[in-house]
Motif scaffolding. Structure first.
Motif, PDB file in Angstrom:
ATOM      1  N   THR A   1       0.649  -1.179   0.017  1.00 47.76           N
ATOM      2  CA  THR A   1       0.217   0.013  -0.003  1.00 47.76           C
ATOM      3  C   THR A   1       0.981   1.363  -0.137  1.00 47.76           C
ATOM      4  O   THR A   1       0.348   2.398  -0.074  1.00 47.76           O
ATOM      5  CB  THR A   1      -0.896   0.156   1.214  1.00 47.76           C
ATOM      6  N   ALA A   2       2.171   0.972   0.017  1.00 50.07           N
ATOM      7  CA  ALA A   2       3.108   2.316   0.204  1.00 50.07           C
ATOM      8  C   ALA A   2       2.977   2.959  -1.163  1.00 50.07           C
ATOM      9  O   ALA A   2       2.590   2.546  -2.371  1.00 50.07           O
ATOM     10  CB  ALA A   2       4.484   1.877   0.445  1.00 50.07           C
ATOM     11  N   SER A   3       3.766   4.092  -1.279  1.00 48.36           N
ATOM     12  CA  SER A   3       3.733   4.848  -2.633  1.00 48.36           C
ATOM     13  C   SER A   3       4.597   4.121  -3.667  1.00 48.36           C
ATOM     14  O   SER A   3       5.543   3.426  -3.006  1.00 48.36           O
ATOM     15  CB  SER A   3       4.085   6.291  -2.639  1.00 48.36           C
ATOM     16  N   THR A   4       4.353   4.338  -4.942  1.00 47.77           N
ATOM     17  CA  THR A   4       5.242   3.462  -5.709  1.00 47.77           C
ATOM     18  C   THR A   4       6.798   3.610  -5.880  1.00 47.77           C
ATOM     19  O   THR A   4       7.546   2.465  -6.040  1.00 47.77           O
ATOM     20  CB  THR A   4       4.769   3.632  -7.435  1.00 47.77           C
ATOM     21  N   ASP A   5       7.149   4.868  -5.518  1.00 49.99           N
ATOM     22  CA  ASP A   5       8.497   5.035  -5.284  1.00 49.99           C
ATOM     23  C   ASP A   5       9.195   5.305  -3.816  1.00 49.99           C
ATOM     24  O   ASP A   5      10.118   5.768  -3.571  1.00 49.99           O
ATOM     25  CB  ASP A   5       8.981   6.454  -6.069  1.00 49.99           C
ATOM     26  N   CYS A   6       8.418   4.435  -2.907  1.00 51.77           N
ATOM     27  CA  CYS A   6       8.647   4.404  -1.633  1.00 51.77           C
ATOM     28  C   CYS A   6      10.289   3.979  -1.288  1.00 51.77           C
ATOM     29  O   CYS A   6      10.510   3.218  -2.042  1.00 51.77           O
ATOM     30  CB  CYS A   6       7.755   3.284  -0.849  1.00 51.77           C
ATOM     31  N   LEU A   7      10.884   4.714  -0.403  1.00 50.32           N
ATOM     32  CA  LEU A   7      12.151   4.258   0.021  1.00 50.32           C
ATOM     33  C   LEU A   7      12.343   3.032   1.098  1.00 50.32           C
ATOM     34  O   LEU A   7      11.234   3.388   1.899  1.00 50.32           O
ATOM     35  CB  LEU A   7      13.104   5.421   0.453  1.00 50.32           C
ATOM     36  N   PHE A   8      13.305   2.383   0.898  1.00 50.35           N
ATOM     37  CA  PHE A   8      13.330   1.374   2.008  1.00 50.35           C
ATOM     38  C   PHE A   8      14.609   1.028   2.959  1.00 50.35           C
ATOM     39  O   PHE A   8      15.529   1.428   2.213  1.00 50.35           O
ATOM     40  CB  PHE A   8      13.023  -0.254   1.368  1.00 50.35           C
TER      41      PHE A   8
END
Ligand SMILES: Nc1nc2c(ncn2[C@@H]2O[C@H](COP(=O)(O)OP(=O)(O)OP(=O)(O)O)[C@@H](O)[C@H]2O)c(=O)[nH]1
Length: 181
Positions: free
Chosen positions: A48-55
């Motif tokens: 459900t995170a944004s598509t360019d989410c950082l990890f």
């Protein structure tokens, strides 16, 4: 993201991640199983995170690793430098190694179908911390902050919503039996 280790809180994970710009996945460096669980149980919650989410992958409790390693070597009468006592077969460490976290980071990028060259390098996004001593905690948050702020500013400039609009939300119709239509 809190790791929600307890089973009863597991369902909340995807709610925490909704629209997230950055997610911190935390494991215990002394428990290899905790790294395995990040992939098996928690990765799916980040859908459900944004598509360019950082990890960021964070191995916590390094203070215990250092202490534990010295204690077990002392018990076995080994040199603190060579856990294998200098023999040809050095002891296999029981703790999670930084390269294990790097491998997981790369797996996550694949799972998210993100190109490694468009994302921060694994070595930049894998940390080892101690919440107890504070080791690397500032570095972790400062690194993420420096990356996330420009992303949020960019999203704002593009007019992307920062919040979820529920004003037009229509609850599902209920059938006679009380189930959703
Ligand atoms: N020695 C040490 N103990 C820590 C560290 N971080 C957390 N702890 C301890 O580990 C325990 C769990 O910490 P929490 O903050 O509850 O972590 P959590 O992610 O909510 O844990 P779970 O409920 O297992 O998911 C507590 O007793 C903390 O004091 C650390 O860096 N070093």
């Amino acid at each position: 993201m809190p790791k929600n280790g307890r089973e009863q809180f597991h369902g909340l994970g995807s709610m925490y991640c909704r629209g997230a710009t950055a997610i911190i996945l935390t494991y215990d460096v002394n428990l290899p199983q905790s790294l395995v669980e990040l992939e098996d149980r928690f990765l799916g919650l980040t859908d459900t995170a944004s598509t360019d989410c950082l990890f960021a992958i964070v191995g916590n409790k390094v203070d215990l690793r250092e202490k534990g390693a010295v204690e077990s070597q002392e018990k076995e009468g080994c040199s603190p430098v060579l856990a294998g006592g200098g023999s040809a077969s050095p002891k296999v460490p029981k703790q999670v190694q930084p390269e294990d976290a790097v491998a997981l980071y790369k797996k996550i990028l694949k799972y998210k179908m993100l190109d490694e060259k468009d994302m921060p390098a694994a070595e930049q996004m894998c940390f080892e911390t101690s919440a107890k001593s504070g080791h690397n905690v500032d570095l972790l948050f400062e690194t993420l902050f420096d990356m996330v702020v420009p992303m949020i500013l960019r999203q704002r400039a593009q007019g992307l919503p920062q919040t979820v609009d529920i004003s037009n939300y229509k609850p599902p119709k209920r059938t006679k039996s009380g189930c959703c239509a």
